[in-house]
Design a protein around this motif. Structure first.
Motif, PDB file in Angstrom:
ATOM      1  N   LYS A 178       0.853  -1.193   0.000  1.00 47.99           N
ATOM      2  CA  LYS A 178       0.000   0.000   0.000  1.00 47.99           C
ATOM      3  C   LYS A 178       0.884   1.237   0.000  1.00 47.99           C
ATOM      4  O   LYS A 178       1.743   1.403   0.865  1.00 47.99           O
ATOM      5  N   PRO A 237      -3.850   7.076  -2.411  1.00 49.38           N
ATOM      6  CA  PRO A 237      -3.544   5.702  -1.984  1.00 49.38           C
ATOM      7  C   PRO A 237      -3.734   4.703  -3.116  1.00 49.38           C
ATOM      8  O   PRO A 237      -4.768   4.720  -3.799  1.00 49.38           O
ATOM      9  N   GLU A 254      -2.397   0.433  -4.396  1.00 47.22           N
ATOM     10  CA  GLU A 254      -1.808  -0.820  -3.909  1.00 47.22           C
ATOM     11  C   GLU A 254      -1.178  -1.572  -5.077  1.00 47.22           C
ATOM     12  O   GLU A 254      -1.800  -1.741  -6.130  1.00 47.22           O
ATOM     13  N   THR A 270      -3.875   2.836 -10.057  1.00 48.07           N
ATOM     14  CA  THR A 270      -2.420   2.948  -9.952  1.00 48.07           C
ATOM     15  C   THR A 270      -1.850   3.435 -11.278  1.00 48.07           C
ATOM     16  O   THR A 270      -2.222   2.931 -12.345  1.00 48.07           O
ATOM     17  N   SER A 282      -9.717  -6.221  -5.641  1.00 46.87           N
ATOM     18  CA  SER A 282      -8.847  -5.645  -4.620  1.00 46.87           C
ATOM     19  C   SER A 282      -9.107  -6.324  -3.281  1.00 46.87           C
ATOM     20  O   SER A 282     -10.085  -7.055  -3.106  1.00 46.87           O
TER      21      SER A 282
END
Length: 309
Positions: free
Chosen positions: A109, A143, A145, A169, A270
């Motif tokens: 993370k 944020p 991951e 991401t 996720s």
């Protein structure tokens, strides 16, 4: 037409370009993609068609997998090969052993700063628009991951990679950050999305193949039906009475024996918490609804699909 198409996007096309072409080919206005690919990228671009677009919300957290190539030696302002160099090319000759220690801080993370040339909004204006005008601005970390970041062949200033990550991401930022950690700077040269949730490159058609299927009236054969979507969700079959109740937005109660598990395989979603949801089918194996548990064994429809004409 109701279902999904998986397109193997060519380099140079935007995701919106693909959507427009598919709308014309399938003669359906309701077509939407499940995650933008930059023009430089190739590979898996899943599209939902017709009533299946109502399922889009359940794909927002799907994992993505990418393969590509990094060029070390200098960074660029766009973090990829389309941008302007931000320094002299140091032309390094690297090894995998020298680069791998820098990957440890780029998995798990993370708080990731998006690329300056991205669609992230800064005071209501897309960052790329401000970047093109040479404005000074700051993007806030978001944020994300990253489940895997692995290097393949490393030769001279180039390195091949595999990344598996959560939706949202930026691969360009991961590559840029690796270049900063390794020292000489780096940018993305090639990238191919090989999987998006349950959809893989093996499932994908080029636009040319889709055009051939349309000409030959084979579109129903290449469309993934709604009954096969979201295979990881548990499922239940209901009788006509419960089907009618669901179609009117009513709650239904199911026994444990009616609920069957979804497909088990490599994770495609996720790790974030999600409410318990299941796919509800009628006795003709048509997808009726996606329902959510409100108390044990009592389900409320979240999305109801139209009954076949």
């Amino acid at each position: 037409m109701n279902g999904a198409l998986v397109i193997n996007k060519d380099r140079g096309l935007t995701s919106h370009d693909v959507v427009l072409r598919v709308r014309r080919l399938v003669r359906e206005r309701s077509v939407g993609h499940l995650g933008t690919l930059d023009p430089i990228a190739t590979g898996v671009l899943p599209l939902l068609v017709g009533a299946a677009t109502r399922l889009q919300q359940f794909y927002s957290a799907r994992r993505k997998r990418y393969e590509g190539r990094i060029r070390f030696g200098f960074a660029t302002d766009t973090y990829d090969a389309e941008g302007h160099a931000l320094g002299e090319d140091t032309r390094p000759s690297l090894t995998r052993a020298a680069l791998e220690p820098h990957l440890a801080g780029l998995t798990g993370k993370l708080e990731q700063v998006p690329p300056p040339y991205s669609a992230k909004k800064v005071e209501g204006v897309a960052a790329y628009e401000r970047a093109r005008r040479r404005e000074k601005f700051t993007l806030k970390p978001v944020p994300v991951e990253v489940y895997r970041f692995e290097l393949g062949r490393v030769e001279g200033a180039y390195a091949d990679f595999l990344i598996e990550c959560a939706a949202g991401t930026y691969i360009r930022s991961l590559v840029h950050d690796l270049g900063q950690r390794a020292g000489p700077g780096a940018h993305l040269v090639e990238i191919c999305r090989t999987a998006s949730g349950e959809f893989t490159l093996e499932d994908a058609l080029t636009l040319e193949q889709l055009e051939s299927a349309a000409r030959e009236e084979r579109l129903p054969q290449v469309l993934i039906p709604m009954a096969e979507l979201l295979p990881d969700l548990p499922q239940a079959e209901v009788n006509p009475g419960l089907e009618r109740r669901l179609r009117h937005g009513g709650k239904i109660e199911l026994t444990e024996s009616q609920i069957r598990p979804g497909a088990i395989g490599a994770p495609i979603d996720s790790d974030a918490w999600k409410p318990f949801r299941l796919r509800v089918f009628n006795q003709q194996r048509q997808l009726v609804a996606i329902a959510q548990a409100i108390v044990p064994r009592v389900f409320q429809p979240v999305v109801v699909l139209p009954a076949p004409a």
